[in-house]
Design a protein around this motif. Structure first.
Motif, PDB file in Angstrom:
ATOM      1  N   UNK A  80       0.809  -1.598   0.270  1.00  0.00           N
ATOM      2  CA  UNK A  80       0.028   0.084  -0.402  1.00  0.00           C
ATOM      3  C   UNK A  80       0.885   1.258   0.129  1.00  0.00           C
ATOM      4  N   UNK A  81       1.709   1.636   0.442  1.00  0.00           N
ATOM      5  CA  UNK A  81       2.863   2.304   0.778  1.00  0.00           C
ATOM      6  C   UNK A  81       3.116   2.385  -0.603  1.00  0.00           C
ATOM      7  N   UNK A  82       4.380   1.352  -1.394  1.00  0.00           N
ATOM      8  CA  UNK A  82       4.841   1.744  -2.709  1.00  0.00           C
ATOM      9  C   UNK A  82       3.251   1.833  -3.322  1.00  0.00           C
ATOM     10  N   UNK A  83       2.215   1.797  -3.748  1.00  0.00           N
ATOM     11  CA  UNK A  83       0.979   2.517  -4.466  1.00  0.00           C
ATOM     12  C   UNK A  83       0.786   3.767  -3.926  1.00  0.00           C
ATOM     13  N   UNK A  84       1.231   3.963  -2.484  1.00  0.00           N
ATOM     14  CA  UNK A  84       0.712   5.276  -2.558  1.00  0.00           C
ATOM     15  C   UNK A  84       1.205   6.187  -3.029  1.00  0.00           C
ATOM     16  N   UNK A  85       2.418   5.955  -2.635  1.00  0.00           N
ATOM     17  CA  UNK A  85       3.751   6.988  -3.008  1.00  0.00           C
ATOM     18  C   UNK A  85       3.883   7.165  -4.753  1.00  0.00           C
ATOM     19  N   UNK A  86       2.945   6.147  -5.454  1.00  0.00           N
ATOM     20  CA  UNK A  86       3.596   6.081  -7.056  1.00  0.00           C
ATOM     21  C   UNK A  86       2.212   7.417  -7.692  1.00  0.00           C
ATOM     22  N   UNK A  87       1.089   6.692  -6.652  1.00  0.00           N
ATOM     23  CA  UNK A  87      -0.178   7.625  -7.141  1.00  0.00           C
ATOM     24  C   UNK A  87      -0.272   9.276  -6.434  1.00  0.00           C
ATOM     25  N   UNK A  88       0.586   9.465  -5.350  1.00  0.00           N
ATOM     26  CA  UNK A  88       0.820  11.486  -5.058  1.00  0.00           C
ATOM     27  C   UNK A  88       1.810  11.251  -5.788  1.00  0.00           C
ATOM     28  N   UNK A  89       3.369  10.806  -6.705  1.00  0.00           N
ATOM     29  CA  UNK A  89       3.833  11.291  -7.450  1.00  0.00           C
ATOM     30  C   UNK A  89       3.303  11.680  -8.373  1.00  0.00           C
ATOM     31  N   UNK A  90       2.744  10.744  -9.396  1.00  0.00           N
ATOM     32  CA  UNK A  90       1.972  10.740  -9.897  1.00  0.00           C
ATOM     33  C   UNK A  90       1.023  11.731 -10.912  1.00  0.00           C
ATOM     34  N   UNK A  91       0.591  12.269  -9.309  1.00  0.00           N
ATOM     35  CA  UNK A  91      -0.723  13.471  -9.362  1.00  0.00           C
ATOM     36  C   UNK A  91       0.454  14.371  -9.912  1.00  0.00           C
ATOM     37  N   UNK A  92       1.377  14.394  -8.997  1.00  0.00           N
ATOM     38  CA  UNK A  92       1.828  15.811  -8.901  1.00  0.00           C
ATOM     39  C   UNK A  92       3.165  15.847 -10.018  1.00  0.00           C
ATOM     40  N   UNK A  93       3.358  15.143 -10.485  1.00  0.00           N
ATOM     41  CA  UNK A  93       3.177  15.210 -12.577  1.00  0.00           C
ATOM     42  C   UNK A  93       2.421  16.137 -13.271  1.00  0.00           C
ATOM     43  N   UNK A  94       1.357  14.654 -13.351  1.00  0.00           N
ATOM     44  CA  UNK A  94       0.303  15.687 -13.714  1.00  0.00           C
ATOM     45  C   UNK A  94      -0.145  17.489 -13.494  1.00  0.00           C
TER      46      UNK A  94
END
Length: 275
Positions: free
Chosen positions: A15-29
């Motif tokens: 969950x921590x791994x995918x949570x970080x992926x989600x928020x970093x991708x959101x920031x890139x967008x």
């Protein structure tokens, strides 16, 4: 304040791994589609007027922390400073800490340093860069620039050993979703100057026009309260006073409030300061 939100949560590694992926991708967008004009120009010629200067010590003896990590932090600070130093923020532009520095990687010269994590610490590439975001945030509070994004520390990890600033006057950072963003809503151009010396991290905000006011940053409502789930929570509110050139108080402004789970006994802070 919702105290329940401060209670440590156990999450799986997945969950921590995918949570970080989600928020970093959101920031890139956000960076791609935002209508913000991000500051990116550097200027070697220094602007003529100083608004505020500050410096913090590079090395501190922290309980149970390998000093090697602090020496590595200095390396990381030098790399990050090389990317930010002398950046100019024109009226209407926004400075983004992580957009300017980029992702810390070994290839870019960053090394493993101390990273605060869930009330403790671990090693990670680029560790120690919070000292730089803390410095920039604190200096910005003494200028007419506007902080449009800042994240507070959720944990108070180390006692107040020789603290000179109010608790909670820093800005935590984690690439790239915990960012520090500063907007220039004035009609004056500003320039950020940074330097890593043998002993200190130094910074200064310069401006194209002289400052018409100065600021005093202070805290209110500081208290330490027991948490129902164990331990203690530290609270305060950050304010600042704005004065004109003659020293006349113009206004008192609320800045933010802080709530952090303490990772040491409250009495320890007083003992450390009396040594």
């Amino acid at each position: 304040m919702n105290i329940t939100a401060l209670r440590p949560k156990k999450r799986s590694a997945l969950r921590l791994y995918f949570g970080k992926k989600y928020y970093t991708t959101k920031r890139y967008m956000q960076w791609m589609i935002a209508r913000k004009h991000y500051a990116k120009k550097k200027q070697k010629a220094l602007l003529p007027h100083s608004y505020f200067t500050h410096k913090t010590m590079l090395l501190r003896e922290l309980k149970d922390v390998d000093m090697r990590l602090q020496y590595n932090k200095i390396i990381n600070l030098k790399v990050a400073v090389s990317k930010i130093n002398l950046i100019v923020i024109e009226p209407g532009e926004t400075f983004s800490y992580w957009r300017t520095i980029g992702k810390p990687t070994y290839k870019k010269g960053f090394v493993d340093g101390m990273v605060l994590y869930s009330g403790s610490y671990r090693t990670g590439v680029g560790g120690g860069l919070c000292q730089l975001s803390n410095l920039i945030y604190w200096m910005t509070l003494h200028t007419p620039l506007t902080v449009v994004e800042r994240h507070r520390h959720s944990y108070d990890v180390f006692p107040d050993s020789n603290r000179t600033q109010p608790f909670g006057s820093g800005a935590t950072c984690s690439y790239n979703y915990l960012d520090l963003q500063i907007k220039n809503e004035t009609d004056t151009t500003f320039q950020l100057c940074l330097e890593v010396t043998d002993t200190h991290l130094k910074g200064e905000w310069l401006g194209a026009a002289p400052s018409l006011s100065h600021y005093e940053v202070f805290e209110k409502e500081h208290q330490i309260t027991p948490a129902y789930f164990g331990g203690y929570i530290r609270h305060n509110q950050i304010y600042r006073k704005k004065f004109n050139r003659r020293g006349v108080l113009l206004e008192e402004e609320y800045i933010t409030e802080n709530h952090a789970l303490m990772m040491y006994e409250p009495l320890l802070s007083s003992l450390e300061n009396n040594r």
